[in-house]
Scaffold this active site. Structure first.
Site, PDB file in Angstrom:
ATOM      1  N   ARG A  14       0.838  -1.217   0.000  1.00 29.82           N
ATOM      2  CA  ARG A  14       0.000   0.000   0.000  1.00 29.82           C
ATOM      3  C   ARG A  14       0.869   1.262   0.000  1.00 29.82           C
ATOM      4  NH1 ARG A  14      -3.005  -3.665  -0.665  1.00 29.82           N
ATOM      5  NH2 ARG A  14      -5.174  -3.838   0.044  1.00 29.82           N
ATOM      6  N   SER A  36     -10.518  -0.619   3.234  1.00 26.16           N
ATOM      7  CA  SER A  36      -9.793  -0.826   4.497  1.00 26.16           C
ATOM      8  C   SER A  36      -9.314   0.525   5.010  1.00 26.16           C
ATOM      9  CB  SER A  36      -8.547  -1.689   4.269  1.00 26.16           C
ATOM     10  OG  SER A  36      -8.904  -2.923   3.728  1.00 26.16           O
ATOM     11  N   GLU A  94      -4.809   3.929   6.225  1.00 23.85           N
ATOM     12  CA  GLU A  94      -4.458   3.676   4.832  1.00 23.85           C
ATOM     13  C   GLU A  94      -4.832   4.840   3.913  1.00 23.85           C
ATOM     14  OE1 GLU A  94      -5.355   1.948   1.163  1.00 23.85           O
ATOM     15  OE2 GLU A  94      -6.067   0.268   2.383  1.00 23.85           O
TER      16      GLU A  94
END
Ligand code: EPU
Length: 351
Positions: A165, A235, A330
């Site tokens: 990520r 997420s 995130e």
């Protein structure tokens, strides 16, 4: 290219937050950057934000500068060699529509990344990944513009600094490069990735890129909320990496802790940690966590970005107290730096 004022971003962030951009424009060609530069000369102290599908953004307040909505559209099959077929996509293309288009063209490789919200241009920023495949596995090169100097550059995958990520565009040089297009190399002889829990079980009939894509769509729809129905950004936290020792100690106390042993340490499931702290399905006003997946924060309608961020901070605190693990958000959090004071490791895109 028109610059609008006090523009609502509600339809341009998947949390569905009612926030406004003080200034707003749509970039349909790179030539439009001239207008952005002129605007910047007029307002040198105000920030600029390039926005794709808004699927990985949390606006904690109105944006005081210029939001540039990227609408650079292109889908081209460039050609093939013995191993790969090369496909180019403009940054403004919807990610999932592009994935299905490659499948319609008989190409494979991106099927496990079906139904990820957002645009092609935003995908390399955080190296999107799902069900055992990441963007970096099939990306060939990225074409980007340093929007301050107008330098145009092709980045090979090796130059993109892709990690879990993460990418150079997100962490090393944030706010520098405007991604204009991504070229993919899709294998002529595909390898299927079916090992992630639940994928095989969901497949029916012959294994093809299309049947895998259909299976992934089904799994995602059963686990994750559709942003069109319930505001969310997928997420909300990364799965944290902890040391072997820390993992062993926790595992003795919590035998059900899910973790993946990697070379660098053990990656543990943020969803599980949050779930254990009792957050799944909780609601505070219109801010909450999804009833079927604790890792997903949701806006039940009228939540503000600040309320969602407060919930995120409370979750971080409780996981930290119980497990000694600090969760890292995130999505990109856009807003006042003061909100990050309790969490020094949050990188805020500061106006
Ligand atoms: N779990 C719980 N409770 C929950 C949710 C999950 O206990 O409420 C545990 C379960 O043990 C489950 C495990 O967590 O088996 C893993 O859950 P899941 O398979 O849903 O995967 P994840 O690690 O939570 C990651 C990505 C997702 C991606 C899926 C599938 C991150 C931060 N998230 O989620 O990506 O779709 O794997 O590959 O890496 C996204 O980035 O927005 C995203 C949705």
């Amino acid at each position: 290219m028109n610059i609008r004022e006090h523009y609502s971003l509600r339809a341009l962030n998947t949390f569905g937050l009612e926030v406004k951009a003080r200034y707003f424009c749509t970039l349909a060609t790179l030539g439009g950057l001239r207008t952005v530069w002129q605007w910047q000369q007029q307002y040198p102290d105000l920030p600029i934000l390039f926005l794709g599908g808004g699927s990985n953004m949390l606006f904690v307040e109105d944006f005081p500068g210029l939001v540039v909505h990227i609408k650079l559209m292109e889908r081209t099959i460039i050609g093939s060699d013995a191993e790969y077929t090369y496909v180019k996509a403009g940054a403004g293309e919807n990610w999932h529509d592009f994935v299905r288009w490659t499948i319609d063209k008989g190409l494979a490789g991106l099927e496990n990344l079906s139904l990820i919200p957002g645009t092609v241009g935003a995908a390399p920023m955080q190296n999107i990944g799902a069900y055992g495949v990441e963007l970096k596995d099939h990306a060939y090169e990225i074409f980007a513009v340093d929007w301050k100097t107008a330098e145009m550059r092709h980045f090979s995958v090796a130059e993109c600094g892709f990690g879990y990520r993460n990418s150079r565009f997100k962490s090393l040089e944030p706010n520098r490069w405007l991604i204009a297009s991504v070229t993919f190399q899709l294998p002529n002889k595909p390898t299927w990735h079916l090992d992630y829990a639940g994928v095989k079980e969901q497949l029916t009939g012959e294994v093809t890129a299309r049947s895998i894509s259909d299976a992934i769509i089904h799994i995602r729809q059963s686990k994750l909320p559709d942003p069109a129905q319930l505001g969310n950004a997928g997420s909300f936290f990364k799965n944290p990496m902890i040391s072997d020792e820390h993992y062993q100690t926790l595992k003795e106390q919590y035998p059900h802790l899910s973790g993946w042993v990697l070379e660098e340490g053990v990656k543990v499931s943020a969803g599980w940690l949050i779930d254990q702290c009792g957050w799944k399905g909780k609601r505070f006003g219109d801010a909450g966590t999804y009833e079927r997946h604790a890792l997903v924060l949701v806006n039940h309608g009228q939540a503000s970005g600040a309320q969602i961020w407060q919930l995120a901070l409370d979750i971080i605190d409780s996981v930290e107290q119980r497990f000694g693990i600090t969760l890292e958000p995130e999505p990109n959090v856009v807003g006042k730096p003061m909100l990050s004071q309790r969490m020094p490791n949050v990188v805020l895109t500061q106006p």
